[in-house]
Motif scaffolding. Structure first.
Motif, short mmCIF file in Angstrom:
data_model
loop_
_atom_site.label_atom_id
_atom_site.label_comp_id
_atom_site.label_asym_id
_atom_site.label_seq_id
_atom_site.Cartn_x
_atom_site.Cartn_y
_atom_site.Cartn_z
N LEU A 126 30.56 40.83 41.04
CA LEU A 126 31.69 41.19 40.19
C LEU A 126 31.25 41.40 38.74
N LYS A 127 30.43 40.49 38.25
CA LYS A 127 29.96 40.62 36.85
C LYS A 127 29.12 41.87 36.66
N GLY A 128 28.44 42.31 37.71
CA GLY A 128 27.61 43.49 37.62
C GLY A 128 28.34 44.79 37.87
N SER A 129 29.59 44.71 38.25
CA SER A 129 30.33 45.93 38.57
C SER A 129 30.73 46.67 37.29
N PRO A 130 30.38 47.94 37.19
CA PRO A 130 30.81 48.72 36.04
C PRO A 130 32.30 49.07 36.09
N LEU A 131 32.94 48.74 37.20
CA LEU A 131 34.36 49.08 37.37
C LEU A 131 35.30 48.01 36.83
N LEU A 132 34.76 46.82 36.53
CA LEU A 132 35.60 45.75 35.98
C LEU A 132 35.52 45.78 34.46
N LEU A 133 36.58 45.31 33.84
CA LEU A 133 36.65 45.31 32.38
C LEU A 133 35.59 44.39 31.80
N GLU A 134 34.85 44.91 30.82
CA GLU A 134 33.77 44.13 30.20
C GLU A 134 34.27 42.82 29.61
N GLU A 135 35.44 42.85 28.98
CA GLU A 135 35.93 41.64 28.31
C GLU A 135 36.30 40.53 29.30
N THR A 136 36.37 40.85 30.58
CA THR A 136 36.73 39.83 31.57
C THR A 136 35.52 39.24 32.27
N LYS A 137 34.36 39.83 32.10
CA LYS A 137 33.18 39.40 32.88
C LYS A 137 32.74 37.98 32.55
N SER A 138 33.02 37.51 31.35
CA SER A 138 32.69 36.12 31.01
C SER A 138 33.71 35.15 31.60
N LYS A 139 34.78 35.69 32.17
CA LYS A 139 35.82 34.86 32.77
C LYS A 139 35.88 35.04 34.28
N GLY B 42 36.67 35.39 51.70
CA GLY B 42 36.94 35.52 50.27
C GLY B 42 35.88 36.37 49.58
N ARG B 43 35.41 37.42 50.25
CA ARG B 43 34.30 38.21 49.74
C ARG B 43 34.73 39.17 48.64
N ALA B 44 33.92 39.21 47.59
CA ALA B 44 34.19 40.02 46.41
C ALA B 44 34.13 41.52 46.71
N GLN B 45 33.17 41.95 47.54
CA GLN B 45 33.04 43.37 47.84
C GLN B 45 34.32 43.92 48.44
N GLU B 46 34.91 43.17 49.34
CA GLU B 46 36.13 43.63 50.00
C GLU B 46 37.34 43.55 49.05
N ALA B 47 37.28 42.66 48.08
CA ALA B 47 38.40 42.47 47.16
C ALA B 47 38.34 43.39 45.93
N LEU B 48 37.23 44.06 45.72
CA LEU B 48 37.03 44.82 44.48
C LEU B 48 38.16 45.80 44.19
N ARG B 49 38.60 46.55 45.17
CA ARG B 49 39.68 47.52 44.97
C ARG B 49 40.92 46.84 44.39
N SER B 50 41.29 45.71 44.94
CA SER B 50 42.48 44.99 44.47
C SER B 50 42.27 44.41 43.07
N VAL B 51 41.06 43.94 42.78
CA VAL B 51 40.77 43.40 41.45
C VAL B 51 40.89 44.51 40.40
N ILE B 52 40.38 45.68 40.72
CA ILE B 52 40.49 46.81 39.79
C ILE B 52 41.95 47.13 39.50
N ILE B 53 42.76 47.22 40.52
CA ILE B 53 44.20 47.48 40.33
C ILE B 53 44.83 46.38 39.50
N SER B 54 44.49 45.14 39.81
CA SER B 54 45.05 43.99 39.09
C SER B 54 44.71 44.05 37.60
N GLN B 55 43.46 44.38 37.29
CA GLN B 55 43.04 44.46 35.89
C GLN B 55 43.59 45.69 35.19
#
Length: 174
Positions: free
Chosen positions: A144-157, A63-76
């Protein structure tokens, strides 16, 4: 009968009762993405009360975040998810090895005539094992919280949880 044939046979029954599922929207209704391990003992839908169409569920070894990042970006970015829930679990296989051990095993398992050619590629792979379950969750949430590729408004969630494979209970740790 092969497992693939059994799965295809089971699908025939599923198709007969598919009904209204054909009208489910593409974006997940609850706007959440779940990252969890591929461990066969974990059923995210059953353990978290999810129905088809509720969430994106991303599964990989550990369940590693690094490997999931691509999919999380697409999802967001394309499908509107606004919360990330990360699960690691007790008795995880990722607690049982180190990269160098699996790399050596992998090199030994390939044909001798290609071993030297694939060695450099194998040496670059990080299988992302971890020695401490709770720490791995905290690290993945921080990643994940430190990734500049994820939406800022979601980092608290973005939250991290441990799933107990012996009881089914989930406990938040990050």
């Amino acid at each position: 009968m092969s497992v693939a044939a059994e799965l295809a046979q089971a699908n025939e029954g599923y198709v007969k009762s598919f009904g209204a599922k054909a009208s489910l929207a593409l974006p997940p209704a609850r706007k959440v993405v779940i990252i969890t391990c591929m461990d066969a003992r974990i059923d995210p839908a059953a353990s978290l009360g999810l129905k088809e169409g509720d969430a994106h569920v991303i599964r990989n070894a550990g369940g590693r975040a690094q490997e999931a990042l691509r999919s999380v970006i697409i999802s967001q970015q394309l499908l509107g998810t606004r919360e990330v829930v990360l699960f690691h679990h007790t008795d995880c296989g990722m607690l049982t090895f180190k990269d160098d051990v699996l790399r050596a095993k992998l090199k030994e398992s390939v044909k001798a005539d290609v071993r030297d050619a694939v060695g450099p590629t194998v040496d670059q792979i990080s299988f992302l094992p971890f020695p401490d379950l709770e720490q791995s969750i905290k690290e993945d949430v921080a990643y994940l919280k430190g990734s500049p590729l994820l939406l800022e408004e979601t980092k608290s969630k973005i939250t991290g949880w441990i799933y107990d494979v012996y009881s089914g209970k989930v406990t938040q740790v990050a």
